[in-house]
Write a protein that holds these residues in place. Structure first.
Motif, mmCIF file in Angstrom:
data_model
loop_
_atom_site.group_PDB
_atom_site.id
_atom_site.type_symbol
_atom_site.label_atom_id
_atom_site.label_comp_id
_atom_site.label_asym_id
_atom_site.label_seq_id
_atom_site.Cartn_x
_atom_site.Cartn_y
_atom_site.Cartn_z
ATOM 1 N N SER A 130 0.818 -1.217 0.000
ATOM 2 C CA SER A 130 0.000 0.000 0.000
ATOM 3 C C SER A 130 0.850 1.265 0.000
ATOM 4 N N MET A 131 2.114 1.162 0.449
ATOM 5 C CA MET A 131 2.992 2.339 0.424
ATOM 6 C C MET A 131 3.232 2.798 -1.013
ATOM 7 N N GLY A 132 3.167 1.842 -1.963
ATOM 8 C CA GLY A 132 3.364 2.215 -3.365
ATOM 9 C C GLY A 132 2.059 2.321 -4.121
ATOM 10 N N LEU A 133 1.166 1.387 -3.862
ATOM 11 C CA LEU A 133 -0.130 1.366 -4.533
ATOM 12 C C LEU A 133 -1.212 1.470 -3.465
ATOM 13 N N ALA A 134 -1.616 2.680 -3.165
ATOM 14 C CA ALA A 134 -2.600 2.902 -2.102
ATOM 15 C C ALA A 134 -3.917 2.225 -2.470
ATOM 16 N N PRO A 135 -4.668 1.772 -1.473
ATOM 17 C CA PRO A 135 -5.974 1.165 -1.762
ATOM 18 C C PRO A 135 -6.827 2.111 -2.606
ATOM 19 N N ASN A 136 -7.347 1.602 -3.706
ATOM 20 C CA ASN A 136 -8.078 2.406 -4.677
ATOM 21 C C ASN A 136 -9.574 2.349 -4.462
ATOM 22 N N LEU A 137 -10.227 3.488 -4.660
ATOM 23 C CA LEU A 137 -11.681 3.491 -4.724
ATOM 24 C C LEU A 137 -12.105 3.037 -6.117
ATOM 25 N N LEU A 204 -12.613 11.546 0.337
ATOM 26 C CA LEU A 204 -13.260 10.229 0.372
ATOM 27 C C LEU A 204 -12.215 9.137 0.161
ATOM 28 N N SER A 205 -11.325 9.387 -0.783
ATOM 29 C CA SER A 205 -10.287 8.419 -1.101
ATOM 30 C C SER A 205 -9.329 8.229 0.075
ATOM 31 N N ALA A 206 -8.973 9.340 0.740
ATOM 32 C CA ALA A 206 -8.064 9.265 1.886
ATOM 33 C C ALA A 206 -8.699 8.481 3.031
ATOM 34 N N THR A 207 -9.962 8.777 3.296
ATOM 35 C CA THR A 207 -10.659 8.063 4.365
ATOM 36 C C THR A 207 -10.705 6.579 4.051
ATOM 37 N N PHE A 208 -11.016 6.277 2.794
ATOM 38 C CA PHE A 208 -11.115 4.876 2.387
ATOM 39 C C PHE A 208 -9.781 4.154 2.586
ATOM 40 N N ALA A 209 -8.694 4.736 2.068
ATOM 41 C CA ALA A 209 -7.392 4.074 2.148
ATOM 42 C C ALA A 209 -6.990 3.827 3.605
ATOM 43 N N THR A 210 -7.214 4.831 4.449
ATOM 44 C CA THR A 210 -6.841 4.701 5.854
ATOM 45 C C THR A 210 -7.650 3.606 6.531
ATOM 46 N N ARG A 211 -8.936 3.571 6.208
ATOM 47 C CA ARG A 211 -9.788 2.551 6.835
ATOM 48 C C ARG A 211 -9.430 1.148 6.365
ATOM 49 N N VAL A 212 -9.069 1.004 5.090
ATOM 50 C CA VAL A 212 -8.643 -0.308 4.580
ATOM 51 C C VAL A 212 -7.463 -0.817 5.411
ATOM 52 N N ILE A 213 -6.504 0.087 5.655
ATOM 53 C CA ILE A 213 -5.323 -0.290 6.431
ATOM 54 C C ILE A 213 -5.725 -0.655 7.865
ATOM 55 N N GLY A 214 -6.614 0.141 8.440
ATOM 56 C CA GLY A 214 -7.044 -0.114 9.822
ATOM 57 C C GLY A 214 -7.773 -1.441 9.956
ATOM 58 N N VAL A 215 -8.701 -1.701 9.035
ATOM 59 C CA VAL A 215 -9.454 -2.961 9.070
ATOM 60 C C VAL A 215 -8.497 -4.143 8.924
ATOM 61 N N ALA A 216 -7.525 -4.019 8.017
ATOM 62 C CA ALA A 216 -6.580 -5.118 7.797
ATOM 63 C C ALA A 216 -5.679 -5.309 9.019
ATOM 64 N N ARG B 50 -12.163 -6.985 -2.775
ATOM 65 C CA ARG B 50 -10.846 -6.675 -3.354
ATOM 66 C C ARG B 50 -10.511 -5.211 -3.113
ATOM 67 N N HIS B 51 -11.488 -4.333 -3.350
ATOM 68 C CA HIS B 51 -11.245 -2.923 -3.027
ATOM 69 C C HIS B 51 -11.017 -2.774 -1.528
ATOM 70 N N GLY B 52 -11.817 -3.496 -0.748
ATOM 71 C CA GLY B 52 -11.763 -3.359 0.706
ATOM 72 C C GLY B 52 -10.480 -3.898 1.321
ATOM 73 N N THR B 53 -9.758 -4.755 0.584
ATOM 74 C CA THR B 53 -8.476 -5.229 1.095
ATOM 75 C C THR B 53 -7.320 -4.533 0.372
ATOM 76 N N GLY B 54 -7.647 -3.565 -0.500
ATOM 77 C CA GLY B 54 -6.612 -2.775 -1.144
ATOM 78 C C GLY B 54 -5.869 -3.501 -2.250
ATOM 79 N N PHE B 55 -6.379 -4.650 -2.709
ATOM 80 C CA PHE B 55 -5.704 -5.365 -3.790
ATOM 81 C C PHE B 55 -5.779 -4.538 -5.072
ATOM 82 N N PRO B 56 -4.778 -4.686 -5.944
ATOM 83 C CA PRO B 56 -4.881 -4.012 -7.238
ATOM 84 C C PRO B 56 -6.119 -4.543 -7.967
ATOM 85 N N CYS B 57 -6.964 -3.639 -8.430
ATOM 86 C CA CYS B 57 -8.237 -4.059 -9.035
ATOM 87 C C CYS B 57 -8.309 -3.457 -10.430
ATOM 88 N N HIS B 58 -8.971 -4.100 -11.347
ATOM 89 C CA HIS B 58 -9.148 -3.682 -12.756
ATOM 90 C C HIS B 58 -7.832 -3.688 -13.496
#
Lengths: 235, 58
Positions: A130-137, A204-216, B50-58
């Protein structure tokens, strides 16, 4: 295969998947649904008004979302829970295999130590990539999927080997090599585009990425504890 | 006698290691299929997680 390793991994993994799925619905799903409204242009935030149209992904990245929303919300969410269980069961099997190996060499793996192993897993499969490819919306246009996956897998491998060297065989040399391996994918750099094409608001994207990391983070700590406890040969 | 025991324990250790490797590969296979395989059906079914775990998608 050791039956206790298999059952402990699968039960621990599925239980973690249920918790991770619940956290997904508590923290992430609403943001995904909102991002899809921006993706489909049902919603437009002010920064987008003058934006050029890149809906056709001129750089060749077809960006069809498939039909994730096809069928009812119930089916869609059921699949999300099912795949959360599958993904964490898979991770659970990998952790259980490592635990069996460590135990065969005469070391204990308690539930507390399992948490540390879990957090190492989090660092390998979640934090480092995620440091290189942040979780994407949904709706984010990114570099070619194959390139990103190669970098993703390479980063996981380098981070895993690096951490293993540093913590399992600590010496000046292995710690130095470990640092180099962990840093290498980030020095090479993740495959990213030269421009930004996000359609959803950055907040929205920042909140999402941070939450993905937190949940994981939480899910991996739980997975480590559960798998360590359920595969413990002394219980 | 001691040779038999030694051979047996080596065999046990080897089958143990084989089991460990198989278990790890099974886990990696599941994660790859659920999280990374690009088949459209799998992608659509696993889309949100997949989005929710941050995996590369699409």
């Amino acid at each position: 295969m050791n039956i206790k390793t298999l059952t402990g991994a699968l039960i621990g993994g599925c239980a973690t998947g249920i918790v991770a799925g619940a956290l997904h619905f508590g923290f992430l799903q609403d943001i995904i649904l909102q991002a899809e409204l921006y993706e489909s242009r049902d919603l437009i935030h002010f920064g987008q008004v003058e934006a050029h149209d890149h809906g056709d992904a001129a750089d060749g990245h077809s960006h069809s979302h498939g039909d994730a929303g096809e069928g009812s919300d119930f089916n869609r969410n059921l699949l999300t829970m099912l795949f959360a269980g599958l993904i964490y069961a898979g991770y659970g099997l990998i952790l259980a295999a490592i635990f069996q190996f460590v135990r065969a060499r005469g070391h204990d793996v308690t539930a507390m130590q399992g948490v540390l192993w879990g957090l190492a897993g989090f660092a390998v499969v979640q934090m480092a990539p995620s440091m290189g490819l942040a979780p994407n919306l949904p709706g984010t246009i990114a570099e070619d999927i194959n390139m990103r996956q190669y970098w993703w897998f390479g980063t996981m491998a380098a981070t895993a080997i690096g951490l293993g060297l540093m913590f399992l065989r600590p010496s000046v040399l292995t710690i130095a090599v470990g640092f180099v391996l962990i840093a290498l994918p980030h020095v090479i750099g993740a495959p990213v585009l030269d421009e930004f094409y996000g359609v959803a608001p950055p907040e929205l994207s920042a909140t999402f990425a941070t939450r993905v990391i937190g949940v994981a983070f939480f899910s991996w700590a739980l997975l480590g504890a559960l798998v360590a406890r359920l595969t413990d040969p002394n219980t | 006698m001691s040779q038999t025991i030694a051979t047996r324990s080596t065999a046990t250790a080897q089958s143990g290691l084989m089991g460990i490797v198989l278990t790890a590969f099974l886990g990696m296979g599941i994660v790859f299929l659920a999280g990374h395989a690009q088949s459209a059906t799998l992608h659509d079914a696993a889309h949100d997680i997949r989005h929710g775990t941050g995996f590369p998608c699409h």
